[in-house]
Design an enzyme around this catalytic site. Structure first.
Site, PDB file in Angstrom:
ATOM      1  N   VAL A 100       0.832  -0.623   0.182  1.00 50.07           N
ATOM      2  CA  VAL A 100      -0.283   0.107   0.027  1.00 50.07           C
ATOM      3  C   VAL A 100       1.367   1.359  -0.225  1.00 50.07           C
ATOM      4  O   VAL A 100       1.826   1.193   0.843  1.00 50.07           O
ATOM      5  CB  VAL A 100      -1.229  -0.219   1.425  1.00 50.07           C
ATOM      6  CG1 VAL A 100      -1.476   1.165   0.923  1.00 50.07           C
ATOM      7  CG2 VAL A 100      -1.595  -1.300   1.055  1.00 50.07           C
ATOM      8  N   HIS A 104       2.957   3.930   6.390  1.00 42.44           N
ATOM      9  CA  HIS A 104       2.227   2.625   7.405  1.00 42.44           C
ATOM     10  C   HIS A 104       3.811   2.354   8.733  1.00 42.44           C
ATOM     11  O   HIS A 104       4.026   1.710   7.778  1.00 42.44           O
ATOM     12  CB  HIS A 104       1.244   2.064   6.801  1.00 42.44           C
ATOM     13  CG  HIS A 104       1.451   1.061   6.025  1.00 42.44           C
ATOM     14  ND1 HIS A 104       1.637   1.420   5.064  1.00 42.44           N
ATOM     15  CD2 HIS A 104       1.719  -0.333   5.900  1.00 42.44           C
ATOM     16  CE1 HIS A 104       2.153  -0.115   3.742  1.00 42.44           C
ATOM     17  NE2 HIS A 104       2.150  -0.721   4.595  1.00 42.44           N
TER      18      HIS A 104
HETATM   19  P1  AMP Z   1       2.323  -3.305   3.112  1.00 37.27           P
HETATM   20  O1  AMP Z   1       3.046  -4.485   2.327  1.00 37.27           O
HETATM   21  O2  AMP Z   1       3.571  -3.114   4.407  1.00 37.27           O
HETATM   22  O3  AMP Z   1       2.345  -2.599   2.413  1.00 37.27           O
HETATM   23  O4  AMP Z   1       1.334  -4.088   4.066  1.00 37.27           O
HETATM   24  C1  AMP Z   1       0.175  -3.363   3.913  1.00 37.27           C
HETATM   25  C2  AMP Z   1      -0.710  -3.625   5.010  1.00 37.27           C
HETATM   26  O5  AMP Z   1      -2.341  -2.907   5.434  1.00 37.27           O
HETATM   27  C3  AMP Z   1      -1.201  -5.368   4.970  1.00 37.27           C
HETATM   28  O6  AMP Z   1      -0.555  -6.048   6.579  1.00 37.27           O
HETATM   29  C4  AMP Z   1      -3.018  -5.531   4.176  1.00 37.27           C
HETATM   30  O7  AMP Z   1      -3.524  -6.716   5.000  1.00 37.27           O
HETATM   31  C5  AMP Z   1      -3.417  -3.785   5.163  1.00 37.27           C
HETATM   32  N1  AMP Z   1      -4.282  -3.860   4.791  1.00 37.27           N
HETATM   33  C6  AMP Z   1      -5.113  -3.605   2.840  1.00 37.27           C
HETATM   34  N2  AMP Z   1      -5.707  -3.394   3.264  1.00 37.27           N
HETATM   35  C7  AMP Z   1      -6.940  -3.332   4.690  1.00 37.27           C
HETATM   36  C8  AMP Z   1      -7.551  -2.930   5.013  1.00 37.27           C
HETATM   37  N3  AMP Z   1      -8.873  -2.237   4.134  1.00 37.27           N
HETATM   38  N4  AMP Z   1      -8.141  -1.847   6.666  1.00 37.27           N
HETATM   39  C9  AMP Z   1      -7.113  -2.746   7.213  1.00 37.27           C
HETATM   40  N5  AMP Z   1      -5.795  -3.189   6.292  1.00 37.27           N
HETATM   41  C10 AMP Z   1      -5.292  -3.050   5.585  1.00 37.27           C
END
Ligand code: AMP
Length: 118
Positions: A100, A104
Site C-alpha cells: 500500500v 505506514h
Molecule cells: P505493506 O505490505 O507494508 O504495504 O502493508 C499493507 C498492510 O495493509 C497489509 O498488512 C494489509 O493486510 C493491510 N491492509 C490492506 N487493506 C487494508 C484495509 N482496508 N484495512 C486494514 N488493513 C489493510
C-alpha cells in the site's frame, strides 16, 4: 513526495470512504487494526499527510516521524504488548514488501517474532 496515488486504500480510509477499526486518531495520524493480521495484535499507524513511502519524507517531516513512533509505542503499551515485546516495521517499496503506497508503521505483537525477517 513522489508518485502519491490519492486513491490508495489508506487514503480512502483517511477520507472515511471505507471503514477501518480505528484504535487512535489525532491531528497528525490515524491508527487502525490490520485487515489481515500477521500476529494476535497487528496495528497500522499512518500519517494524515500524503507520503507514499518512508523515503519520501524529508527534514520537514522529522517531527511527524517521531510522532508516529511515539504513537506506535503508546498503542503497544495500551494493547499490553510492552512487557513481552513487540515489533514495529516499515516496508519501503517493492523489495521491502510494501503493498500500500501510503507510509505506514506495522505494530505486531502477541507472539514471538523471528529474526531475520522473511
Ligand atoms: P505493506 O505490505 O507494508 O504495504 O502493508 C499493507 C498492510 O495493509 C497489509 O498488512 C494489509 O493486510 C493491510 N491492509 C490492506 N487493506 C487494508 C484495509 N482496508 N484495512 C486494514 N488493513 C489493510
Amino acid at each position: 513526495m513522489s508518485g502519491y496515488d490519492p486513491n490508495n486504500v489508506f487514503a480512502r480510509i483517511l477520507r472515511q470512504e471505507i471503514p477501518a477499526r480505528l484504535v487512535h486518531e489525532d491531528e497528525r495520524c490515524v491508527a487502525f487494526r490490520d485487515i489481515a493480521p500477521q500476529a494476535p495484535t497487528h496495528l497500522l499507524v499512518i500519517p494524515r499527510k500524503a507520503l507514499a513511502r518512508l523515503g519520501d519524507a524529508g527534514p520537514q517531516d522529522e517531527g511527524l516521524l517521531g510522532h508516529l513512533l511515539l504513537v506506535a509505542a503508546g498503542l503497544a503499551r495500551r494493547e499490553g504488548l510492552a512487557d513481552d515485546g513487540y515489533r514495529v516495521v516499515i516496508n519501503h517499496g517493492r523489495r521491502g514488501g510494501q503493498a500500500v503506497s501510503h507510509l505506514h508503521l506495522h505494530v505486531l505483537g502477541g507472539r514471538d517474532m523471528a529474526w531475520p525477517p522473511g
